[in-house]
Design a protein around this motif. Sequence first.
Motif, PDB file in Angstrom:
ATOM      1  N   GLN A  99       0.826  -1.206   0.000  1.00  0.00           N
ATOM      2  CA  GLN A  99       0.000   0.000   0.000  1.00  0.00           C
ATOM      3  C   GLN A  99       0.859   1.255   0.000  1.00  0.00           C
ATOM      4  OE1 GLN A  99      -2.536  -0.586   3.391  1.00  0.00           O
ATOM      5  NE2 GLN A  99      -4.214  -1.378   2.155  1.00  0.00           N
ATOM      6  N   SER A 100       1.926   1.247   0.785  1.00  0.00           N
ATOM      7  CA  SER A 100       2.791   2.428   0.827  1.00  0.00           C
ATOM      8  C   SER A 100       3.538   2.606  -0.499  1.00  0.00           C
ATOM      9  CB  SER A 100       3.760   2.352   1.998  1.00  0.00           C
ATOM     10  OG  SER A 100       4.610   1.244   1.871  1.00  0.00           O
ATOM     11  N   LEU A 102       2.356   1.696  -3.413  1.00  0.00           N
ATOM     12  CA  LEU A 102       1.332   2.189  -4.327  1.00  0.00           C
ATOM     13  C   LEU A 102       1.087   3.677  -4.119  1.00  0.00           C
ATOM     14  CD1 LEU A 102      -0.793   1.449  -6.485  1.00  0.00           C
ATOM     15  CD2 LEU A 102      -2.381   1.093  -4.598  1.00  0.00           C
ATOM     16  N   ASP A 103       1.008   4.101  -2.874  1.00  0.00           N
ATOM     17  CA  ASP A 103       0.815   5.527  -2.578  1.00  0.00           C
ATOM     18  C   ASP A 103       2.002   6.350  -3.069  1.00  0.00           C
ATOM     19  OD1 ASP A 103      -1.613   4.996  -1.409  1.00  0.00           O
ATOM     20  OD2 ASP A 103      -0.823   4.983   0.643  1.00  0.00           O
ATOM     21  N   PHE A 104       3.201   5.819  -2.899  1.00  0.00           N
ATOM     22  CA  PHE A 104       4.409   6.549  -3.311  1.00  0.00           C
ATOM     23  C   PHE A 104       4.456   6.718  -4.825  1.00  0.00           C
ATOM     24  CE2 PHE A 104       8.888   6.581  -4.635  1.00  0.00           C
ATOM     25  CZ  PHE A 104       9.314   7.729  -3.981  1.00  0.00           C
ATOM     26  N   TYR A 105       4.214   5.651  -5.570  1.00  0.00           N
ATOM     27  CA  TYR A 105       4.326   5.711  -7.025  1.00  0.00           C
ATOM     28  C   TYR A 105       3.054   6.222  -7.701  1.00  0.00           C
ATOM     29  CZ  TYR A 105       8.799   3.380  -6.803  1.00  0.00           C
ATOM     30  OH  TYR A 105      10.106   3.070  -6.549  1.00  0.00           O
ATOM     31  N   ASP A 106       1.954   6.243  -6.991  1.00  0.00           N
ATOM     32  CA  ASP A 106       0.690   6.688  -7.576  1.00  0.00           C
ATOM     33  C   ASP A 106       0.618   8.211  -7.662  1.00  0.00           C
ATOM     34  OD1 ASP A 106      -1.822   6.294  -8.711  1.00  0.00           O
ATOM     35  OD2 ASP A 106      -2.812   6.587  -6.781  1.00  0.00           O
ATOM     36  N   THR A 107       1.138   8.921  -6.667  1.00  0.00           N
ATOM     37  CA  THR A 107       1.073  10.380  -6.666  1.00  0.00           C
ATOM     38  C   THR A 107       2.316  10.944  -7.337  1.00  0.00           C
ATOM     39  OG1 THR A 107       2.105  10.448  -4.490  1.00  0.00           O
ATOM     40  CG2 THR A 107      -0.288  10.464  -4.554  1.00  0.00           C
ATOM     41  N   SER A 109       5.190  13.635  -8.366  1.00  0.00           N
ATOM     42  CA  SER A 109       5.857  14.690  -7.606  1.00  0.00           C
ATOM     43  C   SER A 109       5.451  16.055  -8.168  1.00  0.00           C
ATOM     44  CB  SER A 109       7.369  14.510  -7.649  1.00  0.00           C
ATOM     45  OG  SER A 109       7.805  14.593  -8.987  1.00  0.00           O
TER      46      SER A 109
END
Length: 122
Positions: A99-100, A102-107, A109
Amino acid sequence: MMILRSMRMRRRKRMRRRANRSQIKCSGAPILGRRGDCSAAISDKLTALKSLIPKSIQTAGESVKGSPSSSSEQQQQSTLFQDTANYIVLLKSQVLLLQSLLDFYDTPSQPIAAAAAVDLHN
């Protein structure tokens, strides 16, 4: 007439209670017969639980057989439950990690999002 009906109803209730007492419940499902049937059902469930846990998680030298008649079998079942708890914790940590990621690569920069916004307007 009313008295006969009342007596019949009481007799039916008594017969139902007797029938319910003759059934042994094992994990919520009634099983007819002796307690040995219940321990066989529990043994089957423990074997199924053991098959769900990978060999790398399982403690060495463990085998689940029958009901806990001896202290070694109780120890084996306790070890199986501990291995199951460890596996659940491992799976939960893997889910949190994914999940982390996914959150990192989903948003995206901020600089990349700002550059994309500029290109859209031009």
